[in-house]
Design a protein around this motif. Sequence first.
Motif, PDB file in Angstrom:
ATOM      1  N   ASP A 173       0.395  -1.257  -0.445  1.00  0.00           N
ATOM      2  CA  ASP A 173       0.073  -0.518   0.245  1.00  0.00           C
ATOM      3  C   ASP A 173       1.308   1.366   0.124  1.00  0.00           C
ATOM      4  O   ASP A 173       0.789   1.602   0.612  1.00  0.00           O
ATOM      5  CB  ASP A 173      -0.768   0.673   1.214  1.00  0.00           C
ATOM      6  N   HIS A 174       1.849   1.687  -1.135  1.00  0.00           N
ATOM      7  CA  HIS A 174       2.155   2.813  -1.813  1.00  0.00           C
ATOM      8  C   HIS A 174       2.976   2.555  -2.699  1.00  0.00           C
ATOM      9  O   HIS A 174       2.335   1.946  -3.666  1.00  0.00           O
ATOM     10  CB  HIS A 174       3.582   2.049  -0.478  1.00  0.00           C
ATOM     11  N   PHE A 175       3.912   3.729  -2.715  1.00  0.00           N
ATOM     12  CA  PHE A 175       3.798   4.108  -4.362  1.00  0.00           C
ATOM     13  C   PHE A 175       5.715   3.586  -4.796  1.00  0.00           C
ATOM     14  O   PHE A 175       5.975   3.482  -5.592  1.00  0.00           O
ATOM     15  CB  PHE A 175       3.882   4.786  -4.846  1.00  0.00           C
ATOM     16  N   PHE A 176       6.143   3.107  -3.872  1.00  0.00           N
ATOM     17  CA  PHE A 176       7.161   2.261  -4.229  1.00  0.00           C
ATOM     18  C   PHE A 176       7.586   1.297  -2.912  1.00  0.00           C
ATOM     19  O   PHE A 176       6.774   1.188  -1.477  1.00  0.00           O
ATOM     20  CB  PHE A 176       8.478   3.375  -4.261  1.00  0.00           C
ATOM     21  N   CYS A 177       8.417   0.400  -3.018  1.00  0.00           N
ATOM     22  CA  CYS A 177       8.833  -0.479  -1.861  1.00  0.00           C
ATOM     23  C   CYS A 177       9.337   0.254  -0.410  1.00  0.00           C
ATOM     24  O   CYS A 177      10.905   0.531  -0.357  1.00  0.00           O
ATOM     25  CB  CYS A 177       9.763  -1.498  -2.306  1.00  0.00           C
ATOM     26  N   VAL A 248      11.472  20.817   6.544  1.00  0.00           N
ATOM     27  CA  VAL A 248      10.160  19.793   5.177  1.00  0.00           C
ATOM     28  C   VAL A 248      10.813  18.713   5.147  1.00  0.00           C
ATOM     29  O   VAL A 248       9.942  17.396   5.140  1.00  0.00           O
ATOM     30  CB  VAL A 248      10.446  19.965   3.932  1.00  0.00           C
ATOM     31  N   PHE A 249      12.211  18.602   4.690  1.00  0.00           N
ATOM     32  CA  PHE A 249      12.974  16.892   4.776  1.00  0.00           C
ATOM     33  C   PHE A 249      12.733  16.283   5.754  1.00  0.00           C
ATOM     34  O   PHE A 249      12.410  15.406   5.829  1.00  0.00           O
ATOM     35  CB  PHE A 249      13.831  16.919   3.869  1.00  0.00           C
ATOM     36  N   TYR A 250      13.319  16.093   6.900  1.00  0.00           N
ATOM     37  CA  TYR A 250      13.569  16.041   7.814  1.00  0.00           C
ATOM     38  C   TYR A 250      12.132  15.741   8.598  1.00  0.00           C
ATOM     39  O   TYR A 250      11.554  14.737   9.691  1.00  0.00           O
ATOM     40  CB  TYR A 250      14.253  16.555   9.448  1.00  0.00           C
ATOM     41  N   GLY A 251      11.121  16.590   8.921  1.00  0.00           N
ATOM     42  CA  GLY A 251       9.279  16.622   8.858  1.00  0.00           C
ATOM     43  C   GLY A 251       8.875  15.328   8.597  1.00  0.00           C
ATOM     44  O   GLY A 251       8.478  14.292   9.251  1.00  0.00           O
ATOM     45  N   SER A 252       9.150  15.191   7.047  1.00  0.00           N
ATOM     46  CA  SER A 252       8.657  14.418   6.253  1.00  0.00           C
ATOM     47  C   SER A 252       9.011  12.515   7.283  1.00  0.00           C
ATOM     48  O   SER A 252       8.492  11.819   6.986  1.00  0.00           O
ATOM     49  CB  SER A 252       8.355  14.351   4.718  1.00  0.00           C
ATOM     50  N   LEU A 253      10.539  12.510   7.021  1.00  0.00           N
ATOM     51  CA  LEU A 253      11.591  11.450   7.053  1.00  0.00           C
ATOM     52  C   LEU A 253      10.748  11.529   8.704  1.00  0.00           C
ATOM     53  O   LEU A 253      10.303  10.229   9.102  1.00  0.00           O
ATOM     54  CB  LEU A 253      12.871  11.865   7.038  1.00  0.00           C
ATOM     55  N   PHE A 254      10.600  12.011   9.477  1.00  0.00           N
ATOM     56  CA  PHE A 254      10.147  11.973  11.040  1.00  0.00           C
ATOM     57  C   PHE A 254       9.118  11.223  10.944  1.00  0.00           C
ATOM     58  O   PHE A 254       9.170   9.754  12.143  1.00  0.00           O
ATOM     59  CB  PHE A 254      10.609  13.088  12.215  1.00  0.00           C
ATOM     60  N   PHE A 255       8.114  11.705  10.330  1.00  0.00           N
ATOM     61  CA  PHE A 255       6.662  11.083  10.634  1.00  0.00           C
ATOM     62  C   PHE A 255       6.531   9.695   9.791  1.00  0.00           C
ATOM     63  O   PHE A 255       5.569   8.845  10.170  1.00  0.00           O
ATOM     64  CB  PHE A 255       5.495  12.317   9.368  1.00  0.00           C
ATOM     65  N   MET A 256       7.827   9.585   9.012  1.00  0.00           N
ATOM     66  CA  MET A 256       7.416   8.697   8.233  1.00  0.00           C
ATOM     67  C   MET A 256       8.115   7.262   8.625  1.00  0.00           C
ATOM     68  O   MET A 256       7.387   6.164   9.377  1.00  0.00           O
ATOM     69  CB  MET A 256       7.745   8.593   6.887  1.00  0.00           C
ATOM     70  N   TYR A 257       9.239   7.164   9.571  1.00  0.00           N
ATOM     71  CA  TYR A 257      10.645   6.970  10.600  1.00  0.00           C
ATOM     72  C   TYR A 257      10.386   6.342  11.392  1.00  0.00           C
ATOM     73  O   TYR A 257      10.744   5.468  12.962  1.00  0.00           O
ATOM     74  CB  TYR A 257      11.788   6.147   9.905  1.00  0.00           C
ATOM     75  N   LEU A 258       9.562   7.341  12.659  1.00  0.00           N
ATOM     76  CA  LEU A 258      10.019   7.912  14.326  1.00  0.00           C
ATOM     77  C   LEU A 258       8.225   7.407  14.210  1.00  0.00           C
ATOM     78  O   LEU A 258       8.287   8.356  15.557  1.00  0.00           O
ATOM     79  CB  LEU A 258      10.791   8.595  14.615  1.00  0.00           C
ATOM     80  N   GLN A 259       7.470   6.568  14.135  1.00  0.00           N
ATOM     81  CA  GLN A 259       5.859   6.496  14.489  1.00  0.00           C
ATOM     82  C   GLN A 259       5.927   5.638  14.852  1.00  0.00           C
ATOM     83  O   GLN A 259       6.534   4.978  13.616  1.00  0.00           O
ATOM     84  CB  GLN A 259       4.835   7.532  14.250  1.00  0.00           C
ATOM     85  N   ALA A 261       4.247   1.711  14.060  1.00  0.00           N
ATOM     86  CA  ALA A 261       3.959   1.521  12.584  1.00  0.00           C
ATOM     87  C   ALA A 261       2.287   1.077  12.467  1.00  0.00           C
ATOM     88  O   ALA A 261       2.144   0.989  11.881  1.00  0.00           O
ATOM     89  CB  ALA A 261       4.490  -0.732  12.565  1.00  0.00           C
ATOM     90  N   SER A 262       1.788   1.041  14.064  1.00  0.00           N
ATOM     91  CA  SER A 262       0.428   0.821  13.966  1.00  0.00           C
ATOM     92  C   SER A 262      -0.139   2.158  13.705  1.00  0.00           C
ATOM     93  O   SER A 262      -1.612   2.828  13.303  1.00  0.00           O
ATOM     94  CB  SER A 262       0.228   0.936  15.339  1.00  0.00           C
ATOM     95  N   ARG A 263       0.418   3.322  13.662  1.00  0.00           N
ATOM     96  CA  ARG A 263       0.179   4.422  13.311  1.00  0.00           C
ATOM     97  C   ARG A 263      -0.058   4.994  11.211  1.00  0.00           C
ATOM     98  O   ARG A 263       0.221   6.142  11.727  1.00  0.00           O
ATOM     99  CB  ARG A 263      -0.126   5.849  14.233  1.00  0.00           C
ATOM    100  N   HIS A 264       0.507   4.502  11.313  1.00  0.00           N
ATOM    101  CA  HIS A 264       1.063   4.357   9.722  1.00  0.00           C
ATOM    102  C   HIS A 264      -0.272   4.364   9.009  1.00  0.00           C
ATOM    103  O   HIS A 264      -1.147   3.150   9.074  1.00  0.00           O
ATOM    104  CB  HIS A 264       1.689   3.462   9.514  1.00  0.00           C
ATOM    105  N   GLY A 265      -0.445   4.980   8.120  1.00  0.00           N
ATOM    106  CA  GLY A 265      -1.712   4.763   7.690  1.00  0.00           C
ATOM    107  C   GLY A 265      -1.586   6.385   5.962  1.00  0.00           C
ATOM    108  O   GLY A 265      -1.075   5.732   5.837  1.00  0.00           O
ATOM    109  N   SER A 266      -2.773   6.527   5.565  1.00  0.00           N
ATOM    110  CA  SER A 266      -2.699   7.271   4.084  1.00  0.00           C
ATOM    111  C   SER A 266      -2.322   8.163   4.404  1.00  0.00           C
ATOM    112  O   SER A 266      -1.522   8.557   2.858  1.00  0.00           O
ATOM    113  CB  SER A 266      -4.393   7.321   3.378  1.00  0.00           C
ATOM    114  N   ARG A 267      -1.716   8.698   4.949  1.00  0.00           N
ATOM    115  CA  ARG A 267      -0.879  10.049   5.339  1.00  0.00           C
ATOM    116  C   ARG A 267       0.276  10.097   4.801  1.00  0.00           C
ATOM    117  O   ARG A 267       1.426  11.084   4.391  1.00  0.00           O
ATOM    118  CB  ARG A 267      -1.511  10.461   6.431  1.00  0.00           C
ATOM    119  N   ASP A 268       0.785   8.672   5.567  1.00  0.00           N
ATOM    120  CA  ASP A 268       2.246   9.047   4.937  1.00  0.00           C
ATOM    121  C   ASP A 268       2.402   8.558   3.450  1.00  0.00           C
ATOM    122  O   ASP A 268       3.478   8.958   2.497  1.00  0.00           O
ATOM    123  CB  ASP A 268       2.506   7.098   4.954  1.00  0.00           C
TER     124      ASP A 268
END
Length: 331
Positions: A173-177, A248-259, A261-268
């Motif tokens: 469920d993503h546009f890349f692996c 922008v770069f670090y904020g999006s990275l932290f959102f993806m990898y420092l939360q 796994a149960s909180r990952h969703g469509s906003r990823d």
Amino acid sequence: MGGNYTQPRFILLGITDTPWVQAPLFVLFLLIYIVTLVGNIGLMVLVWVAPSLHTPMYFFLTHFSLADVCYPTIISPKMLTDLLFGDKTISWAGCVTQFHLFALFVTAECHLLAVMAYDRHVAICHPLSYVLVVSPRACWQLVAWCYLVASLSALLYTGCTFGGSFCGPNHVDHFFCDASPVLRLACSDTRGCEAAIFALAATNGLGTSVVILLSYGRILHAVLGTSSTPSRARAFRTCASHLASVAVFYGSLFFMYLQPASRHGSRDKVASVLYTVVSPMLNPFIYSLRNREVKAALGRGTRRVLNLCRQQRSAARGIRESWNGLGWRGP
């Protein structure tokens, strides 16, 4: 990788499955990718051909631009073909390779950002010792360190992501692996792998971001001590634009990898677009094309190319006139 799997391929669900949205997204992301390539490759070529830009700052910027070319190229062509043709399958080997190279260049970019911030800190806060501290040898050592850490980190990221068993669904469920959507497909227990990825991402991300913030903090402190109001204003604008790009770069990275796994969703997917598509396009304009040195070198290069074109036209005209003087008439 050593993982057990029965699926010979994955299916990337992409950014959206709404048919009428895919064509506009294809045009938008294609234009962004073209601008990314032109901006970053153009900057690398300009630094290479302009002797005035043969300085440590632009040496680091060329490697930064190289990373900004590489990891979008790992992702964008596949994403564009998926949007255009709808064939969203990717082989197991292709998925592993895509993620590994993506992790390598994104991690390298994090460390290059820290190196660039350190370079500016030394140049502004310790100008008398700058030549000794940031020598050519030191530049190569810092860049080699960035790629070494990135290579080792990418191996660990890839091993943790693909080292388990995959025997169930194969829809990513993503546009890349990426790590989180791939791990959700694993049949084996992934808690240890998720913890390892979190710890490694925190080490790379938080460690480099601390260096960046401390460096720019010292720069701002040094600038505030100057008596020149225009210099302070220019430094503030430069630091603000750099820190906005870093945020922008670090904020999006932290959102993806420092939360968790149960909180990952469509906003990823939205966060991933920011650091894989938007940030590499903006970086050449933020870090270099606003600099006076780059503008001057670009102006000189443009005039040189125009003069060369005029000389070639004049030479061609002279050849035609010589042939005409000999009585030859062209077709």
